[in-house]
Design an enzyme around this catalytic site. Structure first.
Site, PDB file in Angstrom:
ATOM      1  CG  ASP A   1      -1.826   1.152   1.306  1.00 27.30           C
ATOM      2  OD1 ASP A   1      -2.490   1.324   2.336  1.00 27.30           O
ATOM      3  OD2 ASP A   1      -1.871   1.914   0.321  1.00 27.30           O
TER       4      ASP A   1
ATOM      5  CG  ASP B   1      -3.532   4.760  -2.475  1.00 28.08           C
ATOM      6  OD1 ASP B   1      -4.469   5.275  -1.852  1.00 28.08           O
ATOM      7  OD2 ASP B   1      -2.946   3.719  -2.102  1.00 28.08           O
TER       8      ASP B   1
HETATM    9  O1  LIG Z   1      -5.701   4.921   2.631  1.00 24.61           O
HETATM   10  C1  LIG Z   1      -5.246   4.846   1.533  1.00 24.61           C
HETATM   11  C2  LIG Z   1      -4.453   3.641   1.106  1.00 24.61           C
HETATM   12  N1  LIG Z   1      -4.668   2.569   2.030  1.00 24.61           N
HETATM   13  C3  LIG Z   1      -5.987   1.925   1.906  1.00 24.61           C
HETATM   14  C4  LIG Z   1      -5.994   0.711   2.811  1.00 24.61           C
HETATM   15  C5  LIG Z   1      -7.350   0.128   2.850  1.00 24.61           C
HETATM   16  C6  LIG Z   1      -8.487   0.735   3.329  1.00 24.61           C
HETATM   17  N2  LIG Z   1      -9.525  -0.130   3.261  1.00 24.61           N
HETATM   18  C7  LIG Z   1      -9.082  -1.307   2.715  1.00 24.61           C
HETATM   19  C8  LIG Z   1      -9.761  -2.495   2.433  1.00 24.61           C
HETATM   20  C9  LIG Z   1      -9.042  -3.557   1.872  1.00 24.61           C
HETATM   21  C10 LIG Z   1      -7.682  -3.423   1.606  1.00 24.61           C
HETATM   22  C11 LIG Z   1      -7.005  -2.228   1.887  1.00 24.61           C
HETATM   23  C12 LIG Z   1      -7.719  -1.179   2.440  1.00 24.61           C
HETATM   24  N3  LIG Z   1      -5.405   5.750   0.579  1.00 24.61           N
HETATM   25  C13 LIG Z   1      -6.154   6.862   0.799  1.00 24.61           C
HETATM   26  S1  LIG Z   1      -5.478   8.408   0.715  1.00 24.61           S
HETATM   27  C14 LIG Z   1      -6.946   9.214   1.046  1.00 24.61           C
HETATM   28  C15 LIG Z   1      -7.951   8.291   1.225  1.00 24.61           C
HETATM   29  C16 LIG Z   1      -9.312   8.704   1.484  1.00 24.61           C
HETATM   30  C17 LIG Z   1      -9.544   9.785   2.317  1.00 24.61           C
HETATM   31  C18 LIG Z   1     -10.850  10.177   2.560  1.00 24.61           C
HETATM   32  C19 LIG Z   1     -11.940   9.513   1.979  1.00 24.61           C
HETATM   33  C20 LIG Z   1     -11.688   8.408   1.135  1.00 24.61           C
HETATM   34  C21 LIG Z   1     -10.377   7.999   0.905  1.00 24.61           C
HETATM   35  C22 LIG Z   1      -7.492   6.941   1.104  1.00 24.61           C
HETATM   36  C23 LIG Z   1      -8.329   5.745   1.280  1.00 24.61           C
HETATM   37  O2  LIG Z   1      -9.042   5.621   2.241  1.00 24.61           O
HETATM   38  N4  LIG Z   1      -8.253   4.820   0.293  1.00 24.61           N
HETATM   39  C24 LIG Z   1      -9.013   3.595   0.384  1.00 24.61           C
HETATM   40  C25 LIG Z   1     -10.383   3.770  -0.208  1.00 24.61           C
HETATM   41  C26 LIG Z   1     -10.697   4.904  -0.944  1.00 24.61           C
HETATM   42  C27 LIG Z   1     -11.978   5.073  -1.455  1.00 24.61           C
HETATM   43  C28 LIG Z   1     -12.936   4.097  -1.252  1.00 24.61           C
HETATM   44  C29 LIG Z   1     -12.615   2.945  -0.532  1.00 24.61           C
HETATM   45  C30 LIG Z   1     -11.344   2.780  -0.002  1.00 24.61           C
END
Ligand SMILES: O=C(CNCCc1c[nH]c2ccccc12)Nc1scc(-c2ccccc2)c1C(=O)NCc1ccccc1
Length: 329
Positions: A35, A219
């Site tokens: 990630d 990402d």
């Molecule tokens: O967190 C990460 C990377 N790791 C994810 C790990 C993970 C989180 N559930 C998981 C479930 C399974 C595997 C890995 C992960 N990226 C970023 S930067 C900004 C946001 C964000 C900020 C505010 C609102 C939304 C996103 C995210 C984010 O939440 N992405 C996931 C997501 C984005 C959109 C929709 C769904 C998920």
């Protein structure tokens, strides 16, 4: 020294990518999600409640002769999709693609939210973001890549994610044969912990690239390509059956539609995502309504070039030069 690890889509929608990681002595092999959008290596463990851990491969520090408790340290993470996890910290040897980091902080989960409990194909995450994003307190820990960088032939890694086939994460070298096009480089901004960069424009269906700066992050931990509404609308105006589906919280369309490609400019190159990569999956098994890989970033506050975009490219995460390289695949 270098490392090379295969990575595989977790399901038919390429929802996430699974890479095998060895932890401890003797090696305990866990399927983890690499990630670049976060900076913590955390795992389901012998300390995760049995009810939450059922179906998951777990790490048992007590069964590793090289595990050491990092006493007094704890961690807690909440992701933007409201998923979360927290726990305590060990150090142990962590081997990825044949490269070992002897004293890696391994964050053991004592709590995990339902999204992770239900996602039994992964046993945790390997954060490949910048160290500043690490959530261990009182002393933040380094990522596996940060610990490895000084011993790698070059302080960089590449991501080659593929649609429904095996891809790779390579550490310390660039296998240019994985790409068709030239690698274009652009500065990376690690100040928020993410791999931030600015794309120089976009186009739909192979048209001329317009000149619109799009600042976002590369990402691997996010499935979708999340961009501003004006771009999302410009794309779906070309998809006759496209409509916003409240229950799906995104744009859906007839699975039978031929989707246009989507291109963006970065580092002097143009990366084109083919239409079929932008049709993620039927909204339910057997449905003729499909969910789009391109969705709005409007209520997120950040543009995310997730797996849907990364799949079209060989991406170089170059820590040494604080830059990102992109080449068409
Ligand atoms: O967190 C990460 C990377 N790791 C994810 C790990 C993970 C989180 N559930 C998981 C479930 C399974 C595997 C890995 C992960 N990226 C970023 S930067 C900004 C946001 C964000 C900020 C505010 C609102 C939304 C996103 C995210 C984010 O939440 N992405 C996931 C997501 C984005 C959109 C929709 C769904 C998920």
């Amino acid at each position: 020294q270098t490392g090379s690890a295969n990575t595989n889509p977790s399901d038919s929608a390429d929802d996430e990518y699974i890479t095998s990681v060895s932890i401890g002595t003797p090696a305990q092999v866990l399927p983890l999600d690499f990630d670049t959008g976060s900076s913590d290596l955390w795992v389901f463990s012998s300390e995760t409640p049995k009810s939450s851990a059922s179906g998951h491969v777990t790490y048992s520090p007590s069964k590793s002769s090289t595990a050491k408790k990092l006493s007094g340290s704890t961690w807690s993470i909440e992701y933007g999709d409201k998923s979360s996890s927290s726990g305590d910290v060990y150090t142990d040897v962590v081997t990825i693609g044949g490269f070992s980091v002897k004293t890696q902080a391994v964050e053991s989960a004592t709590k995990v939210s339902t999204q992770f409990v239900q996602d039994t194909v992964i046993s945790g995450l390997v954060g490949l973001g910048f160290d500043i994003g690490n959530q261990v307190s009182p002393r933040p820990q380094k990522t596996w890549f940060s610990n490895a960088a000084s011993s790698l032939a070059e302080p960089l890694f590449t991501a080659d994610l593929r649609h429904q086939e095996t891809g790779s994460y390579n550490f310390g070298f660039i296998d240019t044969s994985l790409a068709k096009g030239t690698i274009g480089y652009t500065p990376a901004d690690g100040s928020e912990g993410y791999w931030g960069f600015t794309a120089t424009g976009y186009s739909v269906g192979g048209a001329q690239l317009n000149r619109n700066s799009i600042t976002g992050i590369a990402d691997t931990g996010t499935t979708l390509l999340l961009l501003p509404d004006n771009i999302v609308d410009a794309y779906y105006n070309n998809v006759e059956s496209a409509e916003y589906d409240d229950s799906q919280e995104g744009v859906v369309f007839d699975c039978s539609e031929d989707l246009p490609s989507f291109s963006f400019g970065v580092g002097g190159q143009t990366i084109t995502i083919s239409g079929d990569l932008l049709n993620l999956t039927p909204i339910e098994e057997g449905s003729s309504t499909c969910f789009g890989g391109l969705q709005s970033s409007a209520d997120i506050g950040i543009n995310i070039f997730g797996d849907v975009a990364l799949k079209a490219a060989l991406v170089v995460f170059d820590l040494g030069n604080e830059r990102l390289g992109w080449a068409q695949k």
